[in-house]
Write an enzyme that holds these catalytic residues in place. Structure first.
Site, mmCIF file in Angstrom:
data_model
loop_
_atom_site.group_PDB
_atom_site.id
_atom_site.type_symbol
_atom_site.label_atom_id
_atom_site.label_comp_id
_atom_site.label_asym_id
_atom_site.label_seq_id
_atom_site.Cartn_x
_atom_site.Cartn_y
_atom_site.Cartn_z
ATOM 1 N N CYS A 11 0.851 -1.185 0.000
ATOM 2 C CA CYS A 11 0.000 0.000 0.000
ATOM 3 C C CYS A 11 0.893 1.243 0.000
ATOM 4 O O CYS A 11 2.012 1.219 0.494
ATOM 5 C CB CYS A 11 -0.934 0.071 1.195
ATOM 6 N N ARG A 24 4.055 -0.464 -5.016
ATOM 7 C CA ARG A 24 3.877 -1.014 -3.666
ATOM 8 C C ARG A 24 2.555 -1.748 -3.499
ATOM 9 O O ARG A 24 2.328 -2.412 -2.496
ATOM 10 C CB ARG A 24 3.962 0.122 -2.642
ATOM 11 N N TRP A 48 -2.580 -2.799 -1.689
ATOM 12 C CA TRP A 48 -2.262 -4.227 -1.785
ATOM 13 C C TRP A 48 -3.149 -4.897 -0.756
ATOM 14 O O TRP A 48 -3.007 -4.660 0.442
ATOM 15 C CB TRP A 48 -0.778 -4.459 -1.472
ATOM 16 N N ASN A 103 -2.327 2.617 5.744
ATOM 17 C CA ASN A 103 -1.330 1.625 5.345
ATOM 18 C C ASN A 103 -0.991 0.819 6.584
ATOM 19 O O ASN A 103 -0.681 1.392 7.618
ATOM 20 C CB ASN A 103 -0.086 2.374 4.827
ATOM 21 N N GLY A 104 -1.082 -0.504 6.513
ATOM 22 C CA GLY A 104 -0.768 -1.318 7.688
ATOM 23 C C GLY A 104 -1.939 -2.215 8.040
ATOM 24 O O GLY A 104 -2.790 -2.518 7.189
ATOM 25 N N GLU A 161 17.356 -18.182 -5.180
ATOM 26 C CA GLU A 161 17.018 -16.838 -5.651
ATOM 27 C C GLU A 161 16.540 -16.893 -7.108
ATOM 28 O O GLU A 161 15.574 -16.227 -7.482
ATOM 29 C CB GLU A 161 18.240 -15.909 -5.474
ATOM 30 N N LYS A 174 12.861 -15.649 -8.308
ATOM 31 C CA LYS A 174 12.666 -14.658 -9.373
ATOM 32 C C LYS A 174 11.673 -15.198 -10.392
ATOM 33 O O LYS A 174 10.748 -14.508 -10.801
ATOM 34 C CB LYS A 174 13.982 -14.353 -10.104
ATOM 35 N N GLU A 191 7.972 -15.501 -8.997
ATOM 36 C CA GLU A 191 7.178 -14.309 -8.704
ATOM 37 C C GLU A 191 6.741 -13.559 -9.949
ATOM 38 O O GLU A 191 5.703 -12.916 -9.922
ATOM 39 C CB GLU A 191 7.850 -13.395 -7.664
ATOM 40 N N HIS A 197 17.655 -37.638 -3.242
ATOM 41 C CA HIS A 197 16.943 -38.079 -2.039
ATOM 42 C C HIS A 197 15.439 -37.855 -2.142
ATOM 43 O O HIS A 197 14.742 -37.824 -1.138
ATOM 44 C CB HIS A 197 17.514 -37.357 -0.805
ATOM 45 N N LYS A 215 5.759 -4.441 -3.363
ATOM 46 C CA LYS A 215 7.195 -4.226 -3.233
ATOM 47 C C LYS A 215 7.668 -4.338 -1.798
ATOM 48 O O LYS A 215 8.714 -4.918 -1.519
ATOM 49 C CB LYS A 215 7.558 -2.853 -3.805
HETATM 50 O O1 M6R Z 1 12.493 -5.017 1.451
HETATM 51 P P1 M6R Z 1 12.963 -6.362 1.874
HETATM 52 O O2 M6R Z 1 14.300 -6.716 1.303
HETATM 53 O O3 M6R Z 1 12.948 -6.565 3.349
HETATM 54 O O4 M6R Z 1 11.913 -7.368 1.254
HETATM 55 C C1 M6R Z 1 11.954 -8.738 1.491
HETATM 56 C C2 M6R Z 1 11.103 -9.492 0.498
HETATM 57 O O5 M6R Z 1 9.765 -9.119 0.609
HETATM 58 C C3 M6R Z 1 11.565 -9.260 -0.945
HETATM 59 O O6 M6R Z 1 12.903 -9.605 -1.114
HETATM 60 C C4 M6R Z 1 10.712 -10.073 -1.928
HETATM 61 O O7 M6R Z 1 10.934 -11.439 -1.745
HETATM 62 C C5 M6R Z 1 11.021 -9.641 -3.369
HETATM 63 N N1 M6R Z 1 9.824 -9.520 -4.125
HETATM 64 C C6 M6R Z 1 11.903 -10.601 -4.082
HETATM 65 O O8 M6R Z 1 12.118 -10.278 -5.417
#
Ligand code: M6R
Length: 601
Positions: A2, A27, A74, A98-99, A476, A480, A483, A499, A596
């Site tokens: 948000c 966001r 969001w 927000n929150g 990672e 990527k 998502e 395994h 984000k």
């Molecule tokens: O802002 P932060 O690094 O604390 O965020 C952590 C995760 O939410 C963030 O890395 C998320 O997994 C990303 N979308 C990954 O690309």
């Protein structure tokens, strides 16, 4: 997660709000809305989906001068519908938030018992009804707002306006970021991130935790019982242009391409002829420290895991890594010989922030590796090493990860020197200085990856496999891809496939194998062979073509240093996930269901 904005001034209120929201759209983009007040008349617009839908709805409306609040959502409570979009309203008041309001169910019940009818499924709506009830009871907006905030539990930032309190915006910050900007043109801006007010405000005051205030007739007033104490203004630097796409198809693509440059910034003033120098670590009292615990989420967690290999291999310091959302519930044993490190791009991730608070309460020394100065995490930590990646707008983190890894590598070298651990410091420093070049040159793979990507769209799943610190890099790579492409992917330790997961292997199982020459190369080859024998479709990222065991190849340089291989592969994985997602027609910068920065638990 948000975004909220507010504007008070003589400009075009709608345009000011929409342009601020545009900067925060990454966001949250489930819905957006604005409310504009002129004397005691309020007009509000809301729309589901991206901001352009709201722009379209409000296109005929114009208002020069006045007050406005806006929100991009969001969804946390309730579906992404128009009724659930902010601003939420009562009979004559409007709120953006927000929150999370944790006690909204009880509050809602109480309000319903008093005859209030709710129209949304959100937690936010209780705020505005509670305010109106309090206003009826207490008679003034100030008292009503104070009483309302006092009744809320959770972490939140709020802006509220009411026809019954003309020319006024109330604000509160309790656990979610909120800042106030101003310029010499009698304009006041609110935002949950300074990206929304860059180029508009010349000074910014980041509101402290647990405080409320109001802007009335253009004057900022904070003399409430829980009023924000003297606001400390800082010059707001940074230009808007640097946050635009600059000819790339997506912010993510631009941010991948920027990595060479931002890495140079990250290293600047920190890497010297025969050592790394990090002021922020020099200033800490690290004498009694014999272990490190790192907490983070998502991509930052993968940086943490990767760095734990560096801390243990290079600096010989015991390092544990815990996912932040698990940390606080595991009743961790915290001892003062441990340096507690949090890693976060945004500095606002609620899970990481909560873990940090626990470590602080236990009296541990705390260090943040963070990209956003003045964020909640930065302000709470004893010390912070800023990663200097610049604004990252793509929801899929790329350049922030690269700079986190560079900082963490430098930290490992710092501890190696401090603890007198023998390592080939010259070779480490040379490789560190080469990072920007290695990362920039890795972009040469882009054209091949564009072509290759068409073969990796429709399998029944992906495994990204690696060993040692290439295992977290594999995780990672999988994150990527997941998502932004919405394809199922897992990062797995290559030696562990036999395994269990190898049972999935057939020609529709895509395997991406990370095979650095400098580490366990022959063992990786055996693991790939095992998959190849079961007809898995295999893409190797290795220093040579392995056409007897794989289907596709991305040939990386033989750098002679494991971290150079790591960074080249990192770029390859970022480009691969992006090209697959683009071919699938997805919005790479704003993937579905994500935001984000995740400021709820
Ligand atoms: O802002 P932060 O690094 O604390 O965020 C952590 C995760 O939410 C963030 O890395 C998320 O997994 C990303 N979308 C990954 O690309």
């Amino acid at each position: 997660m948000c975004g909220i904005v507010g504007y008070i001034g003589r400009g075009d209120v709608k345009d000011e709000l929409l342009s601020g929201l545009k900067e925060l759209e990454y966001r949250g983009y489930d819905s957006a809305g604005i409310a504009l007040m002129e004397q005691n008349h309020v007009t509000s617009f809301k729309a589901t989906g991206k901001l352009k839908n709201l722009e379209q709805k409000a296109k005929e409306y114009a208002q020069d001068g006045g007050i406005g609040i806006g929100h991009t959502r969001w969804a946390t409570h309730g579906k992404p519908t128009e009724l659930n979009a902010h601003p939420h309203y009562g009979t004559y008041s409007y709120v953006v938030h927000n929150g999370i309001i944790e006690n909204y169910v009880e509050l809602k019940k109480e309000l319903e018992a008093q005859g209030v009818k709710f129209v949304s499924q959100t937690d936010t709506e209780v705020i505005v009804h509670l305010f109106e009830k309090n206003l009826e009871k207490l008679g003034t907006g100030d008292k009503a707002f104070e009483a309302t905030i006092a009744a809320l539990e959770g972490a939140y930032a709020v802006l509220l306006l009411s026809k019954d309190v003309p020319e006024t915006v109330y604000f509160a910050r309790f656990g979610s970021p909120l800042m106030l900007g101003r310029n010499g043109k009698q304009e006041i801006f609110f935002a949950s991130s300074d990206a929304a007010i860059l180029g508009k405000a010349t000074e910014v005051a980041y509101l402290e935790e647990n405080c409320i205030g109001k802007v009335e007739n253009g004057t900022i007033i904070t003399d409430f019982e829980k009023g924000c104490s003297d606001l400390e203004y800082k010059a707001l630097r940074g230009d808007k242009v640097s946050a635009q796409k600059g000819g790339f198809r997506f912010f993510m693509e631009k941010e991948i391409y920027e990595q060479g440059d931002v890495l140079s910034d990250t290293l600047m003033g920190r890497v010297f002829e025969n050592r790394v120098h990090i002021d922020e670590l020099e200033d800490m009292d690290l004498e009694g420290i014999s272990a490190i615990t790192i907490c983070a989420c998502g991509t930052s967690y993968h940086a943490a895991l990767s760095s734990s290999y560096l801390f243990e291999h290079v600096a010989k310091i015991k390092t544990d890594v815990v996912i932040a959302s698990e940390f606080r519930y595991k009743e961790p044993i915290l001892t003062p010989d441990t340096l507690f490190v949090v890693i976060s791009q945004s500095g606002e991730t609620a899970d990481t922030l909560e873990a940090l608070k626990m470590a602080k309460n236990a009296g541990l020394q705390t260090l943040a590796v963070c990209n956003v100065d003045n964020s909640s995490i930065v302000r709470l930590c004893d010390s912070t090493i800023l990663t200097r990646a610049g604004i990252e707008k793509g929801v899929a983190s790329t350049k922030a990860f690269a700079t986190q890894m560079a900082v963490l590598w430098m930290c490992a070298l710092f501890f190696a020197r401090k603890n007198g651990v023998a390592c080939d410091m010259d070779a480490e420093l040379k490789a560190l200085r080469h990072l920007p070049k290695v990362t920039a040159e890795a972009l040469r793979h882009h054209e091949k990856i564009k072509r290759l990507s068409k073969r990796y769209l429709h399998g029944h799943g992906f495994f990204f496999i690696g060993r040692d610190l290439f295992y977290p890099l594999a995780m990672e790579g999988a994150l990527k891809l997941k998502e932004i492409s919405y394809l199922h992917a897992e990062g797995y330790p290559a030696g562990e496939m036999k395994h269990g997961p190898i049972a999935l292997a057939d020609s529709e199982l895509f395997t991406v194998a990370l095979m650095p020459k400098s580490q366990l190369y022959e063992k990786m080859k055996s693991n790939v062979e095992e998959l190849s024998a079961r007809d898995a479709t295999i893409l190797t990222i290795a220093p040579e073509i392995l056409d007897n065991i794989a289907d596709d190849f991305l040939v990386i340089d033989e750098h002679g240093h494991v971290m150079s291989e790591y960074f080249e592969m990192m770029v390859v994985l970022q480009l691969l996930s992006m090209e697959v997602a683009i071919r699938l027609g997805n919005d790479v910068d704003m993937p579905r269901n994500l935001a984000k920065s995740v400021t709820v638990e």
